[in-house]
Write a protein that holds these residues in place. Structure first.
Motif, PDB file in Angstrom:
ATOM      1  N   SER A  86       0.831  -1.198   0.000  1.00  0.00           N
ATOM      2  CA  SER A  86       0.000   0.000   0.000  1.00  0.00           C
ATOM      3  C   SER A  86       0.869   1.253   0.000  1.00  0.00           C
ATOM      4  CB  SER A  86      -0.917   0.003   1.232  1.00  0.00           C
ATOM      5  OG  SER A  86      -1.655   1.206   1.308  1.00  0.00           O
ATOM      6  N   VAL A  87       1.943   1.217   0.781  1.00  0.00           N
ATOM      7  CA  VAL A  87       2.869   2.354   0.841  1.00  0.00           C
ATOM      8  C   VAL A  87       3.536   2.576  -0.517  1.00  0.00           C
ATOM      9  CG1 VAL A  87       5.050   3.165   1.838  1.00  0.00           C
ATOM     10  CG2 VAL A  87       3.295   2.185   3.316  1.00  0.00           C
ATOM     11  N   LEU A  88       3.915   1.498  -1.187  1.00  0.00           N
ATOM     12  CA  LEU A  88       4.550   1.607  -2.505  1.00  0.00           C
ATOM     13  C   LEU A  88       3.614   2.269  -3.519  1.00  0.00           C
ATOM     14  CD1 LEU A  88       6.468  -1.774  -3.029  1.00  0.00           C
ATOM     15  CD2 LEU A  88       7.436   0.494  -2.618  1.00  0.00           C
ATOM     16  N   ALA A  93       1.792   7.229  -6.514  1.00  0.00           N
ATOM     17  CA  ALA A  93       0.840   8.305  -6.779  1.00  0.00           C
ATOM     18  C   ALA A  93       1.428   9.670  -6.423  1.00  0.00           C
ATOM     19  CB  ALA A  93      -0.443   8.062  -5.989  1.00  0.00           C
ATOM     20  N   ILE A  94       2.082   9.750  -5.276  1.00  0.00           N
ATOM     21  CA  ILE A  94       2.677  11.018  -4.837  1.00  0.00           C
ATOM     22  C   ILE A  94       3.776  11.459  -5.804  1.00  0.00           C
ATOM     23  CG2 ILE A  94       4.074  12.101  -3.030  1.00  0.00           C
ATOM     24  CD1 ILE A  94       2.602  10.252  -1.023  1.00  0.00           C
ATOM     25  N   THR A  95       4.614  10.511  -6.198  1.00  0.00           N
ATOM     26  CA  THR A  95       5.716  10.818  -7.112  1.00  0.00           C
ATOM     27  C   THR A  95       5.186  11.250  -8.475  1.00  0.00           C
ATOM     28  OG1 THR A  95       7.061   9.140  -5.987  1.00  0.00           O
ATOM     29  CG2 THR A  95       7.852   9.929  -8.120  1.00  0.00           C
ATOM     30  N   GLU A 113       2.955  20.021  -1.308  1.00  0.00           N
ATOM     31  CA  GLU A 113       2.852  19.003  -0.247  1.00  0.00           C
ATOM     32  C   GLU A 113       3.344  17.640  -0.713  1.00  0.00           C
ATOM     33  OE1 GLU A 113      -0.931  18.398  -2.497  1.00  0.00           O
ATOM     34  OE2 GLU A 113       0.315  20.089  -1.920  1.00  0.00           O
ATOM     35  N   ALA A 114       3.304  17.412  -2.038  1.00  0.00           N
ATOM     36  CA  ALA A 114       3.757  16.119  -2.563  1.00  0.00           C
ATOM     37  C   ALA A 114       5.226  15.868  -2.220  1.00  0.00           C
ATOM     38  CB  ALA A 114       3.554  16.059  -4.077  1.00  0.00           C
ATOM     39  N   MET A 170      -4.688   7.363 -10.318  1.00  0.00           N
ATOM     40  CA  MET A 170      -6.025   7.001  -9.834  1.00  0.00           C
ATOM     41  C   MET A 170      -6.133   5.524  -9.458  1.00  0.00           C
ATOM     42  SD  MET A 170      -8.400   9.487 -12.165  1.00  0.00           S
ATOM     43  CE  MET A 170      -7.221   9.757 -13.475  1.00  0.00           C
ATOM     44  N   PRO A 171      -5.766   4.605 -10.357  1.00  0.00           N
ATOM     45  CA  PRO A 171      -5.800   3.198  -9.933  1.00  0.00           C
ATOM     46  C   PRO A 171      -4.815   2.907  -8.805  1.00  0.00           C
ATOM     47  CG  PRO A 171      -4.835   3.418 -12.135  1.00  0.00           C
ATOM     48  CD  PRO A 171      -5.456   4.723 -11.795  1.00  0.00           C
TER      49      PRO A 171
END
Length: 258
Positions: A86-88, A93-95, A113-114, A170-171
């Motif tokens: 989940s963290v990966l 998504a953040i990256t 914030e990213a 999104m996914p």
């Protein structure tokens, strides 16, 4: 009688702060509307100022948004209940958002914030590996991630790759949150998941829907935050639902009974 000092025409009592306000909060047109024409109800300008203020607030908040989670992991010396997968996906998504925003030269207030979330998420990923007895794997994770990040932000990476990465957010967000939600459901509690971090992420993603539309006009960015808000909302509901099911709270209750 002493005459009252009068402001020159075209000047304002806010002129000493003009540079700061124009840099961070509003264009000059809005400055003139507010502080020269004293029209504080100009809707377009109010939207701009609100968006800028929210953006800066989100960035400042993001510096500490996952800190409670990090401190909770360190304090417990355990990553029970947290999914590395989940963290990966969250990191992906953040990256993607960060790289897409930099490539499109969006203002820092629209995505800043990213950067801080990325650093904190990387730390959480390492701690999950470390407290799982896989420190070497955690160090390898750091090396691989930052190597890929440098490559992604370099001019060598085509814009099409960056755009595709943003579209995949999104996914990635949906799957990452569902993995964590499934882990919570399977365990019957949220483990070391920080309630403070979850609620802050939920609030931040909600605010980002407005700021994305206002500052970038990018529907892909806005849709990403709509999805993120929905998924973060699911985790927030789970935190509330399992509030008294946490192993630590159960132990405390048992001690009180004894």
């Amino acid at each position: 009688m002493a005459e009252r000092p009068q402001l020159d025409r075209g000047s304002s009592f806010m002129d000493p702060l003009k540079g700061f306000l124009l840099t961070y909060f509003m264009p000059e047109l809005c400055y003139d509307e507010f502080f020269l024409n004293f029209n504080f109800l100009d809707v377009p300008c109010l939207k701009i100022v609100l968006s800028k203020a929210l953006g800066i607030g989100i960035i400042l908040g993001s510096v500490m948004v996952k800190l409670p989670q990090i401190l909770k992991l360190i304090g417990a010396k355990s990553a029970e209940g947290l999914s590395f997968n989940s963290v990966l996906l969250d990191l992906l998504a953040i990256t993607g958002t960060m790289a897409y925003s930099i490539a499109n030269k969006f203002p820092f207030s629209a995505w800043g914030e990213a950067l801080f979330l990325m650093m904190q998420t990387v730390a959480i990923g390492f701690l999950i590996q470390h407290y799982g007895g896989r420190t070497v794997r955690g160090l390898l994770f750091l090396v691989v991630y930052f190597s890929l990040l440098v490559a992604l932000l370099s001019p060598v990476t085509p814009m099409s790759v960056v755009t595709s990465m943003q579209a995949s957010n999104m996914p990635a967000i949906i799957i990452s949150r569902l993995i964590q939600a499934a882990t919570n459901f399977r365990n019957g509690h949220t483990g070391q998941l920080s309630a403070i971090s979850v609620f802050l992420l939920f609030a931040g993603s909600l605010a980002r829907i407005f700021t994305s539309l206002q500052e970038t006009g990018d529907s892909l960015m806005a849709l990403t935050f709509v999805i993120s808000s929905t998924c973060n909302g699911i985790l927030a509901l789970q935190v509330l639902y399992y509030w008294n099911s946490c192993p630590e709270r159960k132990k405390k209750k048992k001690k009180k009974r004894e």
